[in-house]
Design a protein around this motif. Structure first.
Motif, mmCIF file in Angstrom:
data_model
loop_
_atom_site.group_PDB
_atom_site.id
_atom_site.type_symbol
_atom_site.label_atom_id
_atom_site.label_comp_id
_atom_site.label_asym_id
_atom_site.label_seq_id
_atom_site.Cartn_x
_atom_site.Cartn_y
_atom_site.Cartn_z
ATOM 1 N N GLU A 142 0.821 -1.211 0.000
ATOM 2 C CA GLU A 142 0.000 0.000 0.000
ATOM 3 C C GLU A 142 0.859 1.265 0.000
ATOM 4 O OE1 GLU A 142 -2.044 0.863 3.822
ATOM 5 O OE2 GLU A 142 -1.171 -1.042 4.457
ATOM 6 N N ASP A 143 2.160 1.123 0.304
ATOM 7 C CA ASP A 143 3.073 2.271 0.298
ATOM 8 C C ASP A 143 3.761 2.463 -1.050
ATOM 9 O OD1 ASP A 143 2.735 3.110 2.988
ATOM 10 O OD2 ASP A 143 3.971 1.436 3.656
ATOM 11 N N LEU A 144 3.454 1.633 -2.027
ATOM 12 C CA LEU A 144 4.153 1.711 -3.315
ATOM 13 C C LEU A 144 4.028 3.085 -3.963
ATOM 14 C CD1 LEU A 144 3.421 -1.793 -4.863
ATOM 15 C CD2 LEU A 144 5.670 -0.763 -4.552
ATOM 16 N N SER A 145 2.866 3.665 -3.906
ATOM 17 C CA SER A 145 2.672 4.987 -4.518
ATOM 18 C C SER A 145 3.525 6.046 -3.827
ATOM 19 C CB SER A 145 1.196 5.384 -4.453
ATOM 20 O OG SER A 145 0.403 4.499 -5.212
ATOM 21 N N SER A 146 3.636 5.963 -2.497
ATOM 22 C CA SER A 146 4.461 6.922 -1.750
ATOM 23 C C SER A 146 5.936 6.738 -2.090
ATOM 24 C CB SER A 146 4.254 6.738 -0.243
ATOM 25 O OG SER A 146 2.927 7.033 0.121
#
Length: 435
Positions: free
Chosen positions: A275-279
């Motif tokens: 879920e942190d890939l975009s960040s």
């Protein structure tokens, strides 16, 4: 000292806990007669401890003061240093301000600590400028950073003026970059409320592609795709799948060592961090490096839905994935997501839903990796070849090839079967016994 530091422009953002800023404040109080000698001495010793802790973390030696100042120059991310990373010096007015800051750092390099030492009856500054560190094992400190900082520190000691410092620093920025991405090869991440924090991996495995015996076709595909990525040419995300212990993870780790000096960096993440890939991508997309997001042993159980985050990032989200980011993953499963026998029936008996839609959902993740490379289990003949090649790296193993292969056969029967990993574990055992 404090008057010079106050005049810094580009390199003035040193952080509230900066040793340099704290020492500057102490020297100002010393010159203006603020505080007792005991209080000033205590504050100096606090900063000496902070400097020694930093030196221990990075294995600094000889002149710790110069090492520290060099560390600041190589890690400070500002408009000048980030513009210069991986490209070097550019023509522009900003160079005037950079040289002004470098002139101040030249004064700091040559700073005379004798008056304050004599007044307070201390010798800590003289000691850290002629320091002999205790030799440590490589895994106890960040050797990759240590070597670069000490090399540049020696060059800056010999620099005559800010022009020479400008050349030395911009040459370093061109070769390696700036900040943690410039000095470190690989990173993990920590989730924060407002994004992610990158954590450098201090000591990465120093394996090279030639260390992996066999699998030449697989390595060639991986090299071709990675070199195209580094050169800015069209390339694909890669999935390495196949049997356990065949060298999938080793191949990816070796890429980092082969291409680090060409700007390749690696970020290792786990399923629960998808879920942190975009960040992650948001923080690296404008940097002049090539980032491989590395996912080891990737697979999903039926009830896990994290793969949906991965699908969106690879292909399908509104925001285009930047050209400087690729995803490399390894898996023992060819299709990544666990299948059940029910998936193979088009109709579910209970409610009549079409299972073919479920299968398409699961297989679509693999389809988004443009290159899939299969690493199969070696044959007995290939296994013995790997064993014999590995033994060449250990002169202490003196038995004949026949004896070696006979022992290797016994080993694999009781240690998980034939694989490159089993061969390496067997050779480690034999080398230990011979010693």
């Amino acid at each position: 000292m404090y008057r010079d530091i106050a005049r810094l422009i580009l390199y003035r953002d040193l952080g509230e806990d900066s040793i340099l800023l704290k020492l500057s404040g102490i020297f100002k109080d010393f010159d203006t007669k603020q505080g007792t000698e005991a209080e000033l001495t205590t504050r100096i010793y606090e900063q000496m401890k902070a400097l020694l802790d930093l030196a221990t973390c990075y294995g600094f030696d000889k002149n710790l003061w110069h090492n520290y100042l060099t560390f600041l120059l190589l890690t400070n991310e500002n408009s000048f240093s980030m513009t210069s990373e991986k490209v070097g010096a550019n023509q522009g007015t900003v160079n005037h301000f950079a040289k002004g800051d470098f002139a101040i750092f030249k004064k700091l390099f040559d700073f005379d600590f004798a008056p304050i030492e004599e007044a307070l009856g201390i010798d800590c500054f003289s000691t850290i400028c002629n320091y002999q560190s205790i030799q440590k094992k490589e895994r106890m400190y960040n050797k990759n950073v240590s070597e670069k900082v000490q090399l540049v520190s020696t060059q800056l000691e010999q620099a005559r003026d800010e022009e020479e410092i400008f050349r030395i620093i911009t040459d370093f920025y061109a070769a390696y970059g700036v900040g943690m991405f410039g000095l470190n090869r690989a990173f993990r991440i920590r989730h924060l409320a407002d994004g992610v924090k990158f954590l450098p991996i201090n000591n990465t495995e120093r394996v090279m592609l030639d260390d992996l015996i066999g699998y030449e076709i697989q390595k060639k595909k991986l090299i071709d795709n990675t070199e195209a990525f580094i050169k800015g040419l069209p390339c694909n995300n890669v999935l390495l799948c196949g049997d356990a212990g065949t060298g999938k993870s080793t191949s990816i780790k070796a890429l980092l060592n082969e291409y680090y000096d060409q700007g390749l960096r690696m970020i290792e993440i786990y399923k629960h961090q998808f879920e942190d890939l975009s960040s992650i991508i948001a923080q690296v997309k404008n940097r002049n490096y090539r980032f491989i997001i590395y996912m080891d042993d990737l697979s999903f159980e039926e009830f896990e839905i994290e793969y949906k985050y991965l699908k969106a990032v690879i292909e399908g989200g509104m925001e285009t994935k930047p050209d400087n980011v690729l995803i490399y993953a390894t898996s023992n499963r060819r299709h990544l997501i666990k299948e059940t026998w029910n998936d193979r029936d088009d109709m579910e008996m209970d409610n009549g839903l079409h299972r073919s839609d479920t299968m398409q959902e699961k297989l679509s993740l693999v389809a988004r990796f443009g290159v899939t490379i299969y690493y199969g289990k070696p044959s007995p003949k290939e296994y013995f070849l790997i064993v014999k090649e590995l033994r060449k790296r250990y002169p202490s193993i003196t038995c004949s090839d026949e004896e070696l292969c006979a022992e290797a056969n016994k080993w694999e029967l009781s240690h998980g079967g034939i694989s490159g990993r089993t061969a390496q574990q067997f050779i480690n055992y034999m080398a230990g016994q011979q010693r």
